[in-house]
Design an enzyme around this catalytic site. Structure first.
Site, mmCIF file in Angstrom:
data_model
loop_
_atom_site.group_PDB
_atom_site.id
_atom_site.type_symbol
_atom_site.label_atom_id
_atom_site.label_comp_id
_atom_site.label_asym_id
_atom_site.label_seq_id
_atom_site.Cartn_x
_atom_site.Cartn_y
_atom_site.Cartn_z
ATOM 1 N N THR A 11 0.881 -1.154 0.013
ATOM 2 C CA THR A 11 0.118 -0.051 -0.014
ATOM 3 C C THR A 11 0.958 1.383 0.173
ATOM 4 O OG1 THR A 11 -1.738 1.282 1.315
ATOM 5 C CG2 THR A 11 -0.004 -0.241 2.495
ATOM 6 N N TYR A 63 -1.844 0.265 10.027
ATOM 7 C CA TYR A 63 -1.876 -0.411 8.827
ATOM 8 C C TYR A 63 -0.706 -0.091 8.093
ATOM 9 C CZ TYR A 63 -3.758 -1.007 4.047
ATOM 10 O OH TYR A 63 -3.849 -1.459 2.741
#
Length: 343
Positions: A129, A153
């Site tokens: 990501t 995250y």
């Protein structure tokens, strides 16, 4: 000619994973899926694709899957590849429950790697990501930019990238880490799409609002240093992203021992208001906009420098039009309403 090796897709019943399954299947790759269905949907996996309900931390189950799918083998002779999508992806939830993210994203990736190495599975495509960059100093952001995640995250994915690199250095193993920007849209043929209730993706939320499933859309931040004051993001069609995974797999097989890390985006961005205007045009309606203060940690703009993937792979976007992305998301949302109402 590259031999089409068996591929196990973890999280293959989820949003991006299910599109990767379709891309592999459409291209003739032998594919199987493991998913614990915590956030995935069994209907998202075609009936003729072998499906295993379970956790990627279950080493005995993984050993059985590898054997049944003809994956693994001796040193230097391993067969098969893993496309690893399983994990948790909601940034605010990662702040509230960091240990869940370090378990599901980091610890489970470690378990999966251990099972792969034990079996002799030599390749992995990893779902990473742009959140690993944190708030970049400049945008478009390139792969060699500093990685300073600002939430668990992003950190959980960065830690997984480090494990992949260390594993590749120590074993007969190669990987490709693909750093996604903002994934949106749905399969153009309407076979799968974003199905999670309460999803936070802007285009998903906006399409739900256009269909009357929400009473409007919150716009977080209207005073950024951007053309209209709202945040700018790089939206990539999920089917283009799935195609990038197939090309990345081919690249790993073509040059054993080489690992890759690449951004997945179009290299240009749209603001929140531009996205909402596009939804209005596609639906011929007007979404209620609710202006809200900025959220902590949101950069003004985040777009990909995608020069590396364009150079390294024959990947070229096929759906890089905002209204096309919206139209496909809308088509899926309508189908999803039918699926839910039918039981």
């Amino acid at each position: 000619m590259i031999s089409k090796t068996p591929v196990l897709v973890t999280g293959g019943a989820g949003y991006i994973g299910s599109h990767a399954v379709l891309a592999l299947k459409d291209a003739g790759w032998p594919v199987a899926v493991i998913d614990n269905l915590a956030t995935g949907f069994r209907f998202a996996v075609p009936d003729d694709v072998p499906f295993y309900e379970g956790d990627i931390g279950d080493s005995a189950l993984l050993a059985r899957i590898f054997a049944e799918q003809g994956m693994g083998g001796g040193q230097g002779e391993g067969r098969g590849a893993i496309m690893h999508f399983a994990g948790s992806v909601v940034v605010p939830e990662s702040v509230a429950d960091p240990l869940k993210y370090y378990r599901n994203n980091t610890a489970r990736t470690r378990d999966l790697l251990e099972s792969a190495i034990a079996a002799g599975v030599p390749h992995m495509i990893f779902s990473s990501t742009a959140a690993t960059y944190g708030i970049p100093e400049e945008t478009p952001v390139a792969e060699d930019a500093p990685q300073r995640p600002i939430n668990p995250y992003g950190m959980s994915k960065l830690m997984s990238e480090a494990m992949l690199a260390d594993t590749a250095a120590a074993h007969d193993f190669s990987f490709c880490a693909l750093r996604y920007f903002n994934v949106a849209g749905a399969d153009p043929q309407g076979r799968t799409g974003q199905s999670t209730a309460g999803a936070t993706h802007l285009i998903k939320v906006a399409v739900e609002a256009a269909l009357g499933q929400r009473d409007g859309v919150d716009v977080f931040g209207t005073d950024y240093d951007t053309p209209d004051g709202t945040g700018v993001r790089d939206y990539i069609h999920v089917s283009d992203l799935a195609a990038a995974h197939v090309h990345a797999l081919e690249a790993l097989l073509a040059q054993p021992g080489r690992s890759l890390t690449m951004n997945c985006g179009y290299g240009r961005g749209f603001s929140v208001l531009e996205v909402l205007d596009a939804v209005d045009r596609v639906t011929n309606s007007r979404i209620e906009r609710r202006m809200q203060p900025r959220r902590a940690g949101d950069p003004p703009a985040l777009t990909a420098d995608n020069a590396r993937i364009l150079e390294a792979l024959p990947w070229r976007p096929q759906h890089d039009d905002l209204e096309t992305i919206v139209a496909h998301a809308l088509q899926w949302e309508r189908k999803l309403s039918d699926i839910r109402s039918s039981g």
